[in-house]
Write an enzyme that holds these catalytic residues in place. Sequence first.
Site, PDB file in Angstrom:
ATOM      1  N   GLY A  36       0.932  -1.236   0.059  1.00 56.01           N
ATOM      2  CA  GLY A  36       0.123   0.035  -0.079  1.00 56.01           C
ATOM      3  C   GLY A  36       0.784   1.272   0.037  1.00 56.01           C
ATOM      4  N   ARG A  37       0.366   2.238   0.737  1.00 55.17           N
ATOM      5  CA  ARG A  37       1.364   3.473   0.741  1.00 55.17           C
ATOM      6  C   ARG A  37       2.554   3.314   1.300  1.00 55.17           C
ATOM      7  NH1 ARG A  37      -2.961   7.872   0.115  1.00 55.17           N
ATOM      8  NH2 ARG A  37      -1.410   9.298   0.405  1.00 55.17           N
ATOM      9  N   ILE A  38       2.533   2.496   2.358  1.00 52.94           N
ATOM     10  CA  ILE A  38       3.835   2.362   3.179  1.00 52.94           C
ATOM     11  C   ILE A  38       4.716   1.182   2.159  1.00 52.94           C
ATOM     12  CG2 ILE A  38       5.192   1.434   5.165  1.00 52.94           C
ATOM     13  CD1 ILE A  38       2.581   2.598   6.733  1.00 52.94           C
ATOM     14  N   ARG A  91      -3.273  -7.864  -1.671  1.00 46.62           N
ATOM     15  CA  ARG A  91      -4.635  -8.569  -1.807  1.00 46.62           C
ATOM     16  C   ARG A  91      -5.111  -8.688  -3.039  1.00 46.62           C
ATOM     17  NH1 ARG A  91      -9.565  -8.449  -1.011  1.00 46.62           N
ATOM     18  NH2 ARG A  91      -9.277  -6.079  -1.229  1.00 46.62           N
ATOM     19  N   ARG A 145       2.072  -4.040  12.626  1.00 50.25           N
ATOM     20  CA  ARG A 145       1.282  -4.306  13.884  1.00 50.25           C
ATOM     21  C   ARG A 145       1.941  -5.579  14.567  1.00 50.25           C
ATOM     22  NH1 ARG A 145       0.008   0.083  13.799  1.00 50.25           N
ATOM     23  NH2 ARG A 145      -2.389   0.831  13.920  1.00 50.25           N
ATOM     24  N   GLU A 186       2.003  -4.114  23.640  1.00 52.43           N
ATOM     25  CA  GLU A 186       2.466  -2.874  23.726  1.00 52.43           C
ATOM     26  C   GLU A 186       2.274  -2.179  25.352  1.00 52.43           C
ATOM     27  OE1 GLU A 186       2.338  -0.830  20.152  1.00 52.43           O
ATOM     28  OE2 GLU A 186       3.269  -2.560  18.962  1.00 52.43           O
ATOM     29  N   HIS A 215       7.374   1.361  18.823  1.00 45.15           N
ATOM     30  CA  HIS A 215       6.177   1.832  18.194  1.00 45.15           C
ATOM     31  C   HIS A 215       6.435   3.093  17.617  1.00 45.15           C
ATOM     32  CE1 HIS A 215       2.132   0.225  16.641  1.00 45.15           C
ATOM     33  NE2 HIS A 215       2.267   1.655  15.903  1.00 45.15           N
TER      34      HIS A 215
HETATM   35  N1  LIG Z   1       4.680   1.548  13.035  1.00 45.30           N
HETATM   36  C1  LIG Z   1       3.811   2.578  12.816  1.00 45.30           C
HETATM   37  O1  LIG Z   1       4.007   3.698  13.524  1.00 45.30           O
HETATM   38  C2  LIG Z   1       2.861   2.614  11.667  1.00 45.30           C
HETATM   39  C3  LIG Z   1       2.532   3.796  11.256  1.00 45.30           C
HETATM   40  C4  LIG Z   1       1.704   3.771  10.196  1.00 45.30           C
HETATM   41  C5  LIG Z   1       0.999   2.658   9.707  1.00 45.30           C
HETATM   42  N2  LIG Z   1       1.208   1.323  10.304  1.00 45.30           N
HETATM   43  C6  LIG Z   1       0.760   0.387   9.824  1.00 45.30           C
HETATM   44  O2  LIG Z   1       0.912  -0.091   8.585  1.00 45.30           O
HETATM   45  C7  LIG Z   1      -0.354  -0.539   7.918  1.00 45.30           C
HETATM   46  C8  LIG Z   1      -0.181  -0.301   6.298  1.00 45.30           C
HETATM   47  O3  LIG Z   1      -0.464   1.145   6.197  1.00 45.30           O
HETATM   48  P1  LIG Z   1      -0.567   1.820   4.872  1.00 45.30           P
HETATM   49  O4  LIG Z   1      -1.094   3.255   4.883  1.00 45.30           O
HETATM   50  O5  LIG Z   1       0.431   1.320   3.852  1.00 45.30           O
HETATM   51  O6  LIG Z   1      -1.935   0.793   4.272  1.00 45.30           O
HETATM   52  P2  LIG Z   1      -2.716   0.762   2.968  1.00 45.30           P
HETATM   53  O7  LIG Z   1      -2.231   1.901   2.041  1.00 45.30           O
HETATM   54  O8  LIG Z   1      -3.964   0.603   3.018  1.00 45.30           O
HETATM   55  O9  LIG Z   1      -2.146  -0.631   2.454  1.00 45.30           O
HETATM   56  C9  LIG Z   1      -2.162  -1.790   3.061  1.00 45.30           C
HETATM   57  C10 LIG Z   1      -1.639  -2.895   2.040  1.00 45.30           C
HETATM   58  O10 LIG Z   1      -1.770  -4.321   2.752  1.00 45.30           O
HETATM   59  C11 LIG Z   1      -2.447  -5.002   1.737  1.00 45.30           C
HETATM   60  N3  LIG Z   1      -3.119  -6.149   2.393  1.00 45.30           N
HETATM   61  C12 LIG Z   1      -4.358  -5.996   3.165  1.00 45.30           C
HETATM   62  N4  LIG Z   1      -4.862  -7.272   3.438  1.00 45.30           N
HETATM   63  C13 LIG Z   1      -3.740  -8.057   2.851  1.00 45.30           C
HETATM   64  C14 LIG Z   1      -3.579  -9.538   2.958  1.00 45.30           C
HETATM   65  N5  LIG Z   1      -4.411 -10.408   3.463  1.00 45.30           N
HETATM   66  N6  LIG Z   1      -2.529 -10.202   2.362  1.00 45.30           N
HETATM   67  C15 LIG Z   1      -1.530  -9.220   1.710  1.00 45.30           C
HETATM   68  N7  LIG Z   1      -1.803  -7.940   1.572  1.00 45.30           N
HETATM   69  C16 LIG Z   1      -2.694  -7.350   2.358  1.00 45.30           C
HETATM   70  C17 LIG Z   1      -3.425  -4.353   0.927  1.00 45.30           C
HETATM   71  O11 LIG Z   1      -3.533  -5.082  -0.610  1.00 45.30           O
HETATM   72  P3  LIG Z   1      -4.397  -4.108  -1.639  1.00 45.30           P
HETATM   73  O12 LIG Z   1      -3.478  -3.102  -2.183  1.00 45.30           O
HETATM   74  O13 LIG Z   1      -4.556  -5.167  -2.635  1.00 45.30           O
HETATM   75  O14 LIG Z   1      -5.463  -3.512  -0.909  1.00 45.30           O
HETATM   76  C18 LIG Z   1      -2.396  -2.782   0.625  1.00 45.30           C
HETATM   77  O15 LIG Z   1      -1.536  -3.139  -0.311  1.00 45.30           O
HETATM   78  C19 LIG Z   1      -1.346   0.204   8.580  1.00 45.30           C
HETATM   79  O16 LIG Z   1      -2.608  -0.653   8.558  1.00 45.30           O
HETATM   80  C20 LIG Z   1      -0.784   0.268  10.012  1.00 45.30           C
HETATM   81  O17 LIG Z   1      -1.172  -1.065  10.795  1.00 45.30           O
HETATM   82  C21 LIG Z   1       2.381   1.453  11.268  1.00 45.30           C
END
Ligand SMILES: NC(=O)c1ccc[n+]([C@@H]2O[C@H](COP(=O)([O-])OP(=O)(O)OC[C@H]3O[C@@H](n4cnc5c(N)ncnc54)[C@H](OP(=O)(O)O)[C@@H]3O)[C@@H](O)[C@H]2O)c1
Length: 324
Positions: free
Chosen positions: A153-155, A175, A237, A266, A285
């Site tokens: 996704g974005r990250i 996904r 997570r 955590e 975190h």
């Molecule tokens: N550590 C920290 O401080 C911190 C900070 C920010 C975020 N995060 C975590 O990082 C996560 C991702 O953030 P983001 O902004 O990148 O989210 P995002 O843009 O919604 O991207 C999520 C990605 O995960 C994929 N995905 C979802 N379910 C899946 C599965 N079952 N198998 C394989 N891939 C799957 C999605 O697939 P599709 O592209 O096909 O939809 C998408 O590519 C957040 O949900 C959060 O938990 C952590």
Amino acid sequence: MDDELNVLVSLDFPSLYLKKIQDVSSGVKVQATSDTKELLTLIGDADVLLAGVFSRELFLAAKRLKWIQSLFAGVDRLLLPEVVQSKVTLTNASGVNSTAVSEHAIGLMLALSRKFHFFVRNQIENRWKTSDVELLTQMEELSGKTVGIVGLGRIGGEIARKAKCLGMTVLATRRNLSAPKPEHVDRLVPTEHRKQLLADSDFVVLALPLTKDTEKMIGEAELKSMKNTSYLINVSRGKLVEEEKLVQALNEGWIAGAGLDAFEVEPLLRDSPLWQMKNVIITPHVAGLTPYYLDRLTDLFCDNLSHFLRGESLINVVDKKLGY
Ligand SMILES: NC(=O)c1ccc[n+]([C@@H]2O[C@H](COP(=O)([O-])OP(=O)(O)OC[C@H]3O[C@@H](n4cnc5c(N)ncnc54)[C@H](OP(=O)(O)O)[C@@H]3O)[C@@H](O)[C@H]2O)c1
């Protein structure tokens, strides 16, 4: 007044940012507090919630709530069954800190590969140590290595782009494989072939949301399918990983090490064996922290609020059933 849109911010938001929200429209009334008692009173009239403090009790007391904007990209803590079943729209903050999180992931990869964690330990003891031949021969380069990104996704997308700049081969899984493959990803792997991605990677990076499908997705079988020279990086997570199995994998050399920003519980418990492991880097975190967070979050919320007031579709709407 009934025709006013009541926006409740459930945290102590700096006044500068509250003013920005207020400036979106004179028809908006903005109130902010982190006091749980006060929130319970204010939520009854709120149309929109910018959710810091959140609880089932708070949600059940909301009588006219139409939209919740999450402070964070991950919305696992907000997705109570009542929220999922309701008509309330949920939007997340995906993108607000994808630069910070992706840099953090790359930083952990660089640190593990260049053994910064060993040198920092030596530095604390004023030790100039070049006699540890085994360690020095393990000092590696990211260039030429393979990173497997789980969640593109974005990250994950930003990690892929940066890893490519560093000369890495980039594998990724997400996904939905029907969307076009980004140019900096060498190979998109279907989720059902995830173990192949794990087996082919020198660094496995978890960058996907915690959902019912992804909880504990990295267990014994997955860790055993990784190379014993590979590293697990988790900037997402903690509950994506069976932590007990990860500890075993690190102790028994199934994998070479880990860079972890997220943990099953955590704060990480004081007696967790992870703290003492020489092949582990722990950050509490903080991958998403950046001085630009509130600016970007407020800009996203204000854009979304303008969309909402015009009756347009919102940015970053969460599919509550999918969980992200
Ligand atoms: N550590 C920290 O401080 C911190 C900070 C920010 C975020 N995060 C975590 O990082 C996560 C991702 O953030 P983001 O902004 O990148 O989210 P995002 O843009 O919604 O991207 C999520 C990605 O995960 C994929 N995905 C979802 N379910 C899946 C599965 N079952 N198998 C394989 N891939 C799957 C999605 O697939 P599709 O592209 O096909 O939809 C998408 O590519 C957040 O949900 C959060 O938990 C952590």
